[in-house]
Design a protein around this motif. Structure first.
Motif, PDB file in Angstrom:
ATOM      1  N   PRO A   1      41.034  47.529  68.505  1.00 41.82           N
ATOM      2  CA  PRO A   1      42.055  48.405  67.912  1.00 41.82           C
ATOM      3  C   PRO A   1      41.923  49.860  68.365  1.00 41.82           C
ATOM      4  CG  PRO A   1      41.099  46.993  66.229  1.00 41.82           C
ATOM      5  CD  PRO A   1      40.290  46.790  67.476  1.00 41.82           C
TER       6      PRO A   1
ATOM      7  N   PHE B   1      22.106  54.368  61.027  1.00 41.99           N
ATOM      8  CA  PHE B   1      21.923  54.949  62.350  1.00 41.99           C
ATOM      9  C   PHE B   1      21.862  56.475  62.315  1.00 41.99           C
ATOM     10  CE2 PHE B   1      23.837  50.848  62.897  1.00 41.99           C
ATOM     11  CZ  PHE B   1      23.251  50.328  64.049  1.00 41.99           C
TER      12      PHE B   1
ATOM     13  N   GLN C   1      33.879  39.136  66.633  1.00 44.27           N
ATOM     14  CA  GLN C   1      34.387  39.830  65.438  1.00 44.27           C
ATOM     15  C   GLN C   1      34.397  41.336  65.652  1.00 44.27           C
ATOM     16  OE1 GLN C   1      31.581  38.268  62.540  1.00 44.27           O
ATOM     17  NE2 GLN C   1      33.179  37.065  61.538  1.00 44.27           N
TER      18      GLN C   1
ATOM     19  N   GLY D   1      27.757  52.757  69.846  1.00 41.00           N
ATOM     20  CA  GLY D   1      27.148  52.785  68.516  1.00 41.00           C
ATOM     21  C   GLY D   1      27.907  51.947  67.502  1.00 41.00           C
ATOM     22  N   GLN D   2      29.228  51.960  67.596  1.00 43.51           N
ATOM     23  CA  GLN D   2      30.019  51.184  66.634  1.00 43.51           C
ATOM     24  C   GLN D   2      29.822  49.692  66.829  1.00 43.51           C
ATOM     25  OE1 GLN D   2      34.071  52.435  65.728  1.00 43.51           O
ATOM     26  NE2 GLN D   2      33.715  54.268  66.933  1.00 43.51           N
TER      27      GLN D   2
ATOM     28  N   PHE E   1      32.722  52.743  61.530  1.00 41.92           N
ATOM     29  CA  PHE E   1      33.857  52.227  62.282  1.00 41.92           C
ATOM     30  C   PHE E   1      35.001  53.231  62.163  1.00 41.92           C
ATOM     31  CE2 PHE E   1      31.867  48.221  60.456  1.00 41.92           C
ATOM     32  CZ  PHE E   1      31.009  48.090  61.526  1.00 41.92           C
TER      33      PHE E   1
ATOM     34  N   ASN F   1      27.504  55.986  63.117  1.00 46.64           N
ATOM     35  CA  ASN F   1      28.195  54.836  63.725  1.00 46.64           C
ATOM     36  C   ASN F   1      29.134  54.126  62.767  1.00 46.64           C
ATOM     37  OD1 ASN F   1      26.902  55.336  66.091  1.00 46.64           O
ATOM     38  ND2 ASN F   1      25.371  53.721  65.858  1.00 46.64           N
TER      39      ASN F   1
ATOM     40  N   ARG G   1      37.893  43.406  65.631  1.00 49.07           N
ATOM     41  CA  ARG G   1      38.195  44.219  64.452  1.00 49.07           C
ATOM     42  C   ARG G   1      37.865  45.698  64.623  1.00 49.07           C
ATOM     43  NH1 ARG G   1      38.881  41.137  59.647  1.00 49.07           N
ATOM     44  NH2 ARG G   1      38.230  42.978  58.485  1.00 49.07           N
ATOM     45  N   ILE G   2      36.913  46.000  65.504  1.00 48.35           N
ATOM     46  CA  ILE G   2      36.467  47.387  65.620  1.00 48.35           C
ATOM     47  C   ILE G   2      36.836  47.993  66.980  1.00 48.35           C
ATOM     48  CG2 ILE G   2      34.492  48.943  65.404  1.00 48.35           C
ATOM     49  CD1 ILE G   2      35.001  47.262  62.878  1.00 48.35           C
TER      50      ILE G   2
ATOM     51  N   GLU H   1      27.075  48.369  67.996  1.00 45.23           N
ATOM     52  CA  GLU H   1      25.741  48.102  67.457  1.00 45.23           C
ATOM     53  C   GLU H   1      25.771  48.047  65.936  1.00 45.23           C
ATOM     54  OE1 GLU H   1      22.990  50.934  69.010  1.00 45.23           O
ATOM     55  OE2 GLU H   1      22.796  49.872  70.926  1.00 45.23           O
ATOM     56  N   ALA H   2      26.560  48.928  65.340  1.00 42.44           N
ATOM     57  CA  ALA H   2      26.670  48.931  63.880  1.00 42.44           C
ATOM     58  C   ALA H   2      27.264  47.609  63.401  1.00 42.44           C
ATOM     59  CB  ALA H   2      27.523  50.103  63.423  1.00 42.44           C
ATOM     60  N   ALA H   3      28.271  47.121  64.119  1.00 40.45           N
ATOM     61  CA  ALA H   3      28.884  45.849  63.750  1.00 40.45           C
ATOM     62  C   ALA H   3      27.865  44.714  63.880  1.00 40.45           C
ATOM     63  CB  ALA H   3      30.100  45.578  64.632  1.00 40.45           C
ATOM     64  N   TRP H   4      27.092  44.752  64.962  1.00 45.55           N
ATOM     65  CA  TRP H   4      26.038  43.742  65.119  1.00 45.55           C
ATOM     66  C   TRP H   4      25.036  43.848  63.981  1.00 45.55           C
ATOM     67  CZ3 TRP H   4      25.234  45.066  70.996  1.00 45.55           C
ATOM     68  CH2 TRP H   4      26.109  44.288  71.761  1.00 45.55           C
ATOM     69  N   SER H   5      24.702  45.081  63.617  1.00 42.52           N
ATOM     70  CA  SER H   5      23.635  45.272  62.629  1.00 42.52           C
ATOM     71  C   SER H   5      24.028  44.728  61.257  1.00 42.52           C
ATOM     72  CB  SER H   5      23.247  46.748  62.527  1.00 42.52           C
ATOM     73  OG  SER H   5      24.173  47.455  61.728  1.00 42.52           O
ATOM     74  N   VAL H   6      25.328  44.674  60.950  1.00 42.76           N
ATOM     75  CA  VAL H   6      25.714  44.082  59.674  1.00 42.76           C
ATOM     76  C   VAL H   6      25.870  42.565  59.808  1.00 42.76           C
ATOM     77  CG1 VAL H   6      26.861  46.155  58.825  1.00 42.76           C
ATOM     78  CG2 VAL H   6      28.205  44.395  59.949  1.00 42.76           C
ATOM     79  N   GLY H   7      25.649  42.038  61.011  1.00 46.10           N
ATOM     80  CA  GLY H   7      25.662  40.588  61.186  1.00 46.10           C
ATOM     81  C   GLY H   7      26.950  40.045  61.762  1.00 46.10           C
ATOM     82  N   MET H   8      27.829  40.940  62.228  1.00 51.96           N
ATOM     83  CA  MET H   8      29.066  40.451  62.827  1.00 51.96           C
ATOM     84  C   MET H   8      28.770  39.893  64.217  1.00 51.96           C
ATOM     85  SD  MET H   8      31.466  43.627  61.640  1.00 51.96           S
ATOM     86  CE  MET H   8      33.032  43.214  62.375  1.00 51.96           C
ATOM     87  N   THR H   9      29.574  38.910  64.634  1.00 49.20           N
ATOM     88  CA  THR H   9      29.432  38.402  65.991  1.00 49.20           C
ATOM     89  C   THR H   9      30.114  39.379  66.951  1.00 49.20           C
ATOM     90  OG1 THR H   9      31.503  37.186  65.877  1.00 49.20           O
ATOM     91  CG2 THR H   9      29.535  36.019  65.154  1.00 49.20           C
TER      92      THR H   9
END
Lengths: 269, 229
Positions: B145, A87, B137, B123-124, A93, A91, B141-142, B126-134
């Motif tokens: 917290p 990105f 998840q 953005g975070q 975590f 982005n 996890r992101i 979207e980043a989680a989605w982009s790695v394939g997380m549901t």
């Protein structure tokens, strides 16, 4: 064929952003997409992993095809697990260390045991030059380091294709080089890549194909030696002239406010 | 100051602390879970549910706690009885108080959670989605917290507030700290002494809670850049 986009259309409200884009990308190709802001290049990239689902058309990655209009959650998940994205704003975590950022996908998506994920991730971070920074939180790193961690996070999943969304646009000028160098190194490994960028020099050096987009369509495409040196379409010519102008900030080229096409060729006959 | 009274009453008032804590803890757990659900529903603009939640939050926040307690204690059993014919009079008063306190916590905490969730940039996700997380998840996890770290100072205030709020359960006959002290003060009119005892106890509980929350906050905020204090 590694990636295949068919007739992708997308609008935000009344604004048509993509006007039926077709694109086929072979294994190992490094495709660089250029275009002025508002041309739809970032949106096109985001329709590939359905961060912005297209309104019409279909996306194929590997053997996995998803219809934009009618898609299910598992289909989209399948697509996202074959792709990875880097990105503009990294982005990362924020609540996880650099190492945990890279491990996250391996653990949650690929279900690797933690020690295995950690070992692979350490190797990947070493590859992008961050071996000294495993346990740092993103907030403690420079933009360039964060972006390289972002690249490691994408790369570690061994995706069929990596999507780069203006990976150097948010960086301080002196940090752009290290990130481009990293991307170049990855391109040489033969992984399929689609890169949206404003870095013409990078496109010239690394791209196997350059695509010029404007107003939601692909205007022109071909090897960099053709598109960047002898562009055929007047729109591409104008864009390249402007972007190579040292007084012009490439991120803010607005082609719509351009002077009425000065070099329009009057066709004979 | 009647010190013999204080000496005799103190153990009995202290013995009421568990009642206060039980009400506060149970209401907090129930209330915050509902609060999170309301926050998520309103953020995702789920049709109908989101509007109902908005009305609920604004309504509860506009009603005095005592009224809420009275409604829970007097009106709720009647409504349940006329609607289903189930007699709820055998349920101890403390549970009606817990219902009222939970609703109060749900309304206030939902706003805290909403702001906290908004503070984690998209953005975070979207980043989680982009790695394939549901989405689940990614949230677990992101996003959660980080949102919790942002929410803690306000949640700490809410929790201390509800500890003090439990004293209102006195009005529906729950013998927590305040009610016990009052009861003991009555025969000898030792109200000043009784209130001194309750004040000290509430102060101590609040102090300990604040410390606990502060420790949690420090732990959850490890990832943030160190700023000069």
């Amino acid at each position: 064929m590694m990636v295949s986009l068919k007739n992708i259309k997308k609008s935000f409200g009344s604004q048509q952003v993509l006007n039926g884009v077709d694109l086929d990308i072979d294994v190992g190709e490094v495709v660089v997409i250029l275009g002025p802001s508002g041309s739809g290049k970032t949106t096109l990239l985001r329709t590939i992993n359905f961060l912005d689902p297209g309104d019409e058309g279909s996306v194929t990655v590997g053997e996995h095809t998803v219809n934009c209009k009618k898609h299910t959650r598992p289909e989209v998940l399948g697509l996202r697990r074959r792709t990875a994205m880097v990105f503009q704003n990294y982005n990362l975590f924020a609540n996880k260390t650099i190492l945990e950022n890279v491990m996250e996908g391996l653990i949650t998506v690929k279900r690797r045991p933690k020690p295995v994920a950690e070992e692979i991730s350490r190797k990947m971070l070493t590859r992008v030059g961050l071996s000294e920074r495993f346990d740092y939180y993103p907030s403690a790193l420079s933009g360039g380091q964060q972006q390289r961690a972002g690249i490691a996070r994408a790369l570690v999943l061994e995706p069929d294709v990596i999507l780069f969304d203006e990976p150097t646009s948010a960086l301080d000028p002196e940090l752009v080089g290290e990130v481009l160098q990293t991307i170049k190194g990855i391109a040489e490994t033969g992984i399929t890549m689609i890169v949206v960028t404003h870095e013409i020099a990078f496109a010239k050096e690394v791209a196997s194909r350059v695509i010029y987009m404007q107003d939601g369509v692909i205007v022109e495409q071909g090897p960099p030696s053709e598109i960047l040196v002898h562009p055929q379409d007047p729109r591409t010519q104008r864009f390249l002239r402007r972007i190579t102008d040292p007084n012009q900030d490439p991120k803010h080229i607005d082609m719509k406010q351009d002077d009425p096409q000065p070099e329009q060729v009057v066709e004979a006959g | 100051m009647n010190f013999t009274f204080i000496k005799e009453a103190l153990p009995q008032v202290l013995a009421a602390i568990p009642v206060t804590l039980e009400m506060a803890l149970v209401a907090t757990i129930i209330g915050w879970i509902i609060g999170i659900l309301i926050a998520v529903a309103r953020r995702n603009k789920i049709p109908v549910v989101s509007q109902i939640c908005a009305v609920f939050v604004s309504f509860i926040r506009g009603v005095p706690m005592v009224i809420l307690l009275y409604v829970a204690y007097y009106a709720l059993p009647m409504m349940i009885y006329s609607a289903t014919g189930i007699d709820t009079t055998s349920i101890p008063a403390i549970w009606y108080a817990i219902v009222a306190l939970s609703l109060d916590q749900a309304a206030y905490s939902s706003e805290v959670f909403r702001a906290a969730l908004d503070s984690v940039n998209r953005g975070q996700l979207e980043a989680a989605w982009s790695v394939g997380m549901t989405t689940w998840q990614a949230m677990r996890r992101i996003v959660f917290p980080q949102a919790l770290a942002v929410a803690l100072p306000n949640l700490s205030g809410l929790f201390v507030g509800i500890i003090k709020g439990t004293s209102l359960a006195y009005y529906v006959g729950v013998y927590e700290i305040t009610a016990t002290a009052n009861l003991l003060a009555n025969p000898g009119l030792n109200f000043i002494e009784a209130y001194v005892i309750t004040t000290v106890i509430y102060e101590l509980i609040s102090f300990i809670c604040n410390r606990l929350f502060h420790t949690a906050e420090t732990r959850l905020n490890r990832f943030r850049p160190k700023t000069v204090a």
